[in-house]
Design a protein around this motif. Sequence first.
Motif, PDB file in Angstrom:
ATOM      1  N   ASP A 280       0.847  -1.191   0.000  1.00  0.00           N
ATOM      2  CA  ASP A 280       0.000   0.000   0.000  1.00  0.00           C
ATOM      3  C   ASP A 280       0.882   1.241   0.000  1.00  0.00           C
ATOM      4  OD1 ASP A 280      -2.523  -1.123  -0.029  1.00  0.00           O
ATOM      5  OD2 ASP A 280      -2.717  -1.162   2.160  1.00  0.00           O
ATOM      6  N   ALA A 281       0.359   2.310  -0.585  1.00  0.00           N
ATOM      7  CA  ALA A 281       1.030   3.597  -0.486  1.00  0.00           C
ATOM      8  C   ALA A 281       1.121   4.016   0.981  1.00  0.00           C
ATOM      9  CB  ALA A 281       0.262   4.642  -1.282  1.00  0.00           C
ATOM     10  N   PHE A 282       2.086   4.870   1.264  1.00  0.00           N
ATOM     11  CA  PHE A 282       2.291   5.319   2.635  1.00  0.00           C
ATOM     12  C   PHE A 282       1.049   6.014   3.180  1.00  0.00           C
ATOM     13  CE2 PHE A 282       3.502   9.076   5.253  1.00  0.00           C
ATOM     14  CZ  PHE A 282       3.704   8.371   6.426  1.00  0.00           C
ATOM     15  N   ASP A 283       0.618   5.571   4.334  1.00  0.00           N
ATOM     16  CA  ASP A 283      -0.472   6.190   5.073  1.00  0.00           C
ATOM     17  C   ASP A 283      -0.229   5.886   6.545  1.00  0.00           C
ATOM     18  OD1 ASP A 283      -2.748   6.979   6.379  1.00  0.00           O
ATOM     19  OD2 ASP A 283      -4.145   5.895   5.087  1.00  0.00           O
ATOM     20  N   PRO A 284       0.188   6.877   7.341  1.00  0.00           N
ATOM     21  CA  PRO A 284       0.562   6.598   8.730  1.00  0.00           C
ATOM     22  C   PRO A 284      -0.595   6.143   9.597  1.00  0.00           C
ATOM     23  CG  PRO A 284       0.451   8.951   8.364  1.00  0.00           C
ATOM     24  CD  PRO A 284       0.316   8.305   7.015  1.00  0.00           C
ATOM     25  N   SER A 285      -1.821   6.360   9.149  1.00  0.00           N
ATOM     26  CA  SER A 285      -2.980   5.904   9.915  1.00  0.00           C
ATOM     27  C   SER A 285      -3.494   4.547   9.451  1.00  0.00           C
ATOM     28  CB  SER A 285      -4.113   6.935   9.834  1.00  0.00           C
ATOM     29  OG  SER A 285      -4.548   7.089   8.494  1.00  0.00           O
ATOM     30  N   ASN A 286      -2.870   3.973   8.432  1.00  0.00           N
ATOM     31  CA  ASN A 286      -3.255   2.655   7.915  1.00  0.00           C
ATOM     32  C   ASN A 286      -2.610   1.581   8.793  1.00  0.00           C
ATOM     33  OD1 ASN A 286      -3.558   0.229   6.546  1.00  0.00           O
ATOM     34  ND2 ASN A 286      -3.024   1.076   4.546  1.00  0.00           N
ATOM     35  N   THR A 287      -3.401   0.961   9.630  1.00  0.00           N
ATOM     36  CA  THR A 287      -2.880  -0.043  10.558  1.00  0.00           C
ATOM     37  C   THR A 287      -2.199  -1.182   9.820  1.00  0.00           C
ATOM     38  OG1 THR A 287      -4.586   0.484  12.180  1.00  0.00           O
ATOM     39  CG2 THR A 287      -3.528  -1.648  12.395  1.00  0.00           C
ATOM     40  N   ASP A 288      -2.765  -1.600   8.693  1.00  0.00           N
ATOM     41  CA  ASP A 288      -2.172  -2.703   7.940  1.00  0.00           C
ATOM     42  C   ASP A 288      -0.783  -2.339   7.426  1.00  0.00           C
ATOM     43  OD1 ASP A 288      -4.430  -4.248   8.348  1.00  0.00           O
ATOM     44  OD2 ASP A 288      -5.348  -3.696   6.437  1.00  0.00           O
ATOM     45  N   PHE A 289      -0.644  -1.122   6.901  1.00  0.00           N
ATOM     46  CA  PHE A 289       0.663  -0.687   6.403  1.00  0.00           C
ATOM     47  C   PHE A 289       1.703  -0.671   7.524  1.00  0.00           C
ATOM     48  CE2 PHE A 289       3.750   2.734   6.000  1.00  0.00           C
ATOM     49  CZ  PHE A 289       4.342   2.444   4.787  1.00  0.00           C
ATOM     50  N   VAL A 290       1.371  -0.071   8.648  1.00  0.00           N
ATOM     51  CA  VAL A 290       2.318   0.014   9.758  1.00  0.00           C
ATOM     52  C   VAL A 290       2.631  -1.371  10.299  1.00  0.00           C
ATOM     53  CG1 VAL A 290       2.715   0.988  12.050  1.00  0.00           C
ATOM     54  CG2 VAL A 290       1.544   2.353  10.309  1.00  0.00           C
ATOM     55  N   ALA A 291       1.619  -2.222  10.411  1.00  0.00           N
ATOM     56  CA  ALA A 291       1.839  -3.576  10.903  1.00  0.00           C
ATOM     57  C   ALA A 291       2.692  -4.398   9.950  1.00  0.00           C
ATOM     58  CB  ALA A 291       0.500  -4.271  11.140  1.00  0.00           C
TER      59      ALA A 291
END
Length: 445
Positions: A280-291
């Motif tokens: 996914d594109a960077f999104d600091p509120s995207n839990t999946d991306f950060v996880a």
Amino acid sequence: MKPLTAGLCVLAAFTLAAAPAMSDAIFPYKVTTAVLPNGLKVIMIPMDAPGLVAYYSVVRTGSRDEVEPGRSGYAHFFEHMMFRGTKKYPGPVYDSIVTSIGASAIAYTSDDITAYHLNFAVEDLPKVIEIESDRFQNLNYDLQGFQTESGAIYGEYRKGVTNPFEVLDEKIRDLAFDVHTYKHTTIGFERDIKAMPEGYEYSLGFFRRFYRPENVVLLIVGDIKPDAVLKLVKKYYGPWQKGYQASDVKPEPPQTAERSGEVSYPGKTLPILDMGYKGDAFDPSNTDFVAAGVFGELAFGSTSDLYKKLYIKEQRVDALQASIPSQRDMPLFEIVARVKNADDIAPIRGEIEKTIAQFQSTPVDPQRLAGVKKRSRYEFLMSLDTPDRVAGHLAHTVAITGGIEALDAYYTTLAKITPDDVMRAAGKYFVPARRTTVVLKGVTQ
């Protein structure tokens, strides 16, 4: 793909303006942000660094913006051409000024950014603002200079492909992406670089489109007084005219089936296995991306069970890493292993797939998860010790988001990541339908 480096993807941006940091904010310095009438954003960060200043000019254009067929490589090309100078300060004169103040002028380009930066003594800040504003508004080069530099870039390309990781990166991008411009590397397709000497007029248009105040952010960090800095910036950058024209970057369609390929490296190298998954594109509120970043560290980092097994105990690989990059659009989340024996490629791929499956079905130990989150915060804060390192951390996120509002959001999300979140991210991204696998082998192993 970059050369192998370990660690959780740490982002560098934050929610601050011309006010002290909030008590729960991770970034430790006060930040002042201003926007000139022409759209130029200026981010000023005073810090306790007596006499030192870092000055970054962040152009929010990288190889991602090269949408015209046959024109890849121009963002990187301007990283070179910006040192050709102007009528007022030709290249040799610019160089002599930089040398005389004991500074070094450096630049780099990637998918989403072209950045120019200098480190110098604070008393030289007025001169730096003058010469930097001049070359961003008045870059001047003729056909001969253009062709000389474009020829040198082809030489740089030929040198780059002596690195097997560069060859591998070129192959996996080309195979994984169909329409998005992440398909080509930052330096560009070889055929486009060869044709670049004929692109003089196109290059002038590229500069007029992208080197505009609305598309540039200044990061000025160190022993500074924001009011005085802003006065100088207004003086020298104020006349810069608007004119930015964004590229029409086509989104990549969803990948529905696994892709695979091989590439031969014309030299001696250990085999390299690269398994890239559409993220996914960077999104600091995207839990999946950060996880997903946490998953990469837990599953394949230097403290992971697989790393200890393959690298330390069995010594079947000499490198193992997961890369979960923060990018403006859909990136590849990559798992890379350099294998000591070619016969071991398939078994090691099996080990990687087995590890992924374990994380998809079994929640991670909460203590290990807490350790990764704590270490990420600690390493980030400990790295903010000089003006250059502060600005360097911020530059990429400024390029992909347009500002510095993401750091608090990222670490807020990171703090809330649970074992179930990690399990869900592993199951969402690291599946065969999203995967492109490339194996590189040398002509002699």
